[in-house]
Scaffold this motif. Structure first.
Motif: not given
Length: 402
Positions: A169-183
């Motif tokens: 399920r989760l691989t079909t949903l986009p995220s809002g940020m990248t690893y850099r942005q979250q960090t």
């Protein structure tokens, strides 16, 4: 009497823990209740990403155990050397829930409980896997900030028990940020550390993520589980999260919901430093030399560190860092010529060549952003480095003409 009382209390706690373990380990699937416990970010830098655990509760006895994958040992042999090389060893641990929650309540960190709709067979499979994972030979794992941490291990354990329903399920949903942005977002309370991490992250940290990948963070996993539905024992679709309860509110400063835009502050800082270099070149040669030497020392040290992270460690999130075009060990080559330049001594042929190479590297860094599909987002550091290098180049070229 005090010592005796403490010993009795410790013995009682140990007996209670042993009873809770036995109760949960022997409970039938119909009496096992599974929950995800999410702890909010803390004040210390290693707590900024938050934490979580899987809670197993025996509804017959009321005993509860938290399983978490976030334990590390500073006393481990060569801990800091291994940490620097990217070989960090973490392990799973299990504690009585009330002991674990008391710690986070005292620290002022939020605690949220999501009760999950696992079938009895799935709950037993999860319980057996977690106790198997607790065995000394299975407990240790090689930690990675983004792809194998205390939250991805919790995520994967739940996904395993649910037959892959979480990942599918989760691989079909986009995220809002990248690893850099979250960090950057989560580390913004410690600005200097935030800047160091942003400078040291390479293109790996800027790839688009899906919700499965972004669930390396406890708060994202907590949010993303709300989107998952699974069949019950009768094949009827139901939400995975049956209930969600805030057990303890956050009493600390919450991280921002979006990452700060570093382009404006770093661009302004670069312009100010460049202006100071130009203004002091003629009127205050000593201040000009000290400012320039400080910049070169920091640029060289940053470049050396980035080069080591790329070539000598397994920190793959720092590999192939385009910031090496902006800050690199060649900066050390100008320390002596620049110090002599305050007295009007011109550049040597070597220093002049190194300066030309740095200007070419700056041009390459800017041209990279004109190419399609450029991944690494290092515009803030380009905006900082460009005016500084141009100011230094101008001042050194002026010196050569004296």
């Amino acid at each position: 009497m005090k010592l005796a009382s403490r010993l009795l209390l410790t013995l009682a706690l140990l007996l209670c823990s042993a009873y809770a373990w036995a109760s949960v380990s022997e409970a039938s699937g119909s009496n096992l209740e599974v929950s995800l416990i999410t702890y909010g970010p803390g004040d210390i830098y290693w707590e900024r990403f938050g934490h979580d655990a899987i809670e197993l509760r025996d509804t017959a006895s009321g005993e509860e155990i938290d399983f978490n994958y976030g334990v590390f040992n500073f006393d481990e042999k060569n801990f800091f050397i291994n940490f620097a090389r990217g070989q960090m060893h973490y392990l799973i641990n299990a504690e009585v829930t009330r002991d674990e929650e008391d710690f986070y309540k005292q620290a002022g960190r939020s605690i949220t409980k999501q009760r999950l709709a696992l079938t009895p067979a799935q709950a037993v499979a999860l319980r057996d896997f977690l106790f198997w994972n607790l065995r000394p030979k299975n407990a240790v794992y090689n930690y990675d900030y983004y792809v194998d941490n205390c939250t991805t291990r919790v995520r994967d354990a739940l996904d395993r028990a649910l037959g892959g329903a979480v990942q599918s399920r989760l691989t079909t949903l986009p995220s809002g940020m990248t690893y850099r942005q979250q960090t950057v977002r989560l580390m913004s309370a410690q600005p200097w550390l935030m800047l160091i991490l942003d400078l040291g992250l390479g293109p790996y940290a800027d790839h688009p993520l899906n919700a499965w990948q972004e669930s390396f963070l406890p708060e994202e996993l907590q949010k993303n589980l709300r989107h998952i539905t699974i069949p019950d024992n009768h094949g009827v679709t139901q939400p995975l999260v049956q209930s969600e309860e805030l057990l303890s509110p956050n009493r600390l400063s919450a991280p921002p919901t979006t990452p700060p835009d570093l382009r404006i502050p770093l661009g302004i800082a670069g312009l100010l430093l460049a202006a100071l270099i130009v203004l002091t070149w003629h009127h205050a040669p000593l201040i000009y030399a000290l400012l320039s030497e400080l910049f070169l020392l920091l640029a060289g040290a940053a470049g050396l560190l980035m080069l080591i992270l790329w070539t000598l460690t397994t920190h793959h999130s720092a590999w192939a860092n385009a910031n090496l075009l902006l800050f690199n060990p060649f900066a050390f080559a100008w320390l002596r010529p620049l110090w002599r330049a305050r007295r009007g001594v011109g550049l040597s042929r070597f220093a002049n060549g190194a300066l030309l190479l740095q200007l070419i590297a700056l041009l390459a860094a800017m041209l990279l952003h004109l190419l399609p599909d450029v991944v690494q987002q290092n515009q803030p550091w380009i905006l900082f480095a460009l005016p500084c290098w141009l100011a230094l180049a101008w001042a050194l070229r002026q010196t050569k003409q004296v």
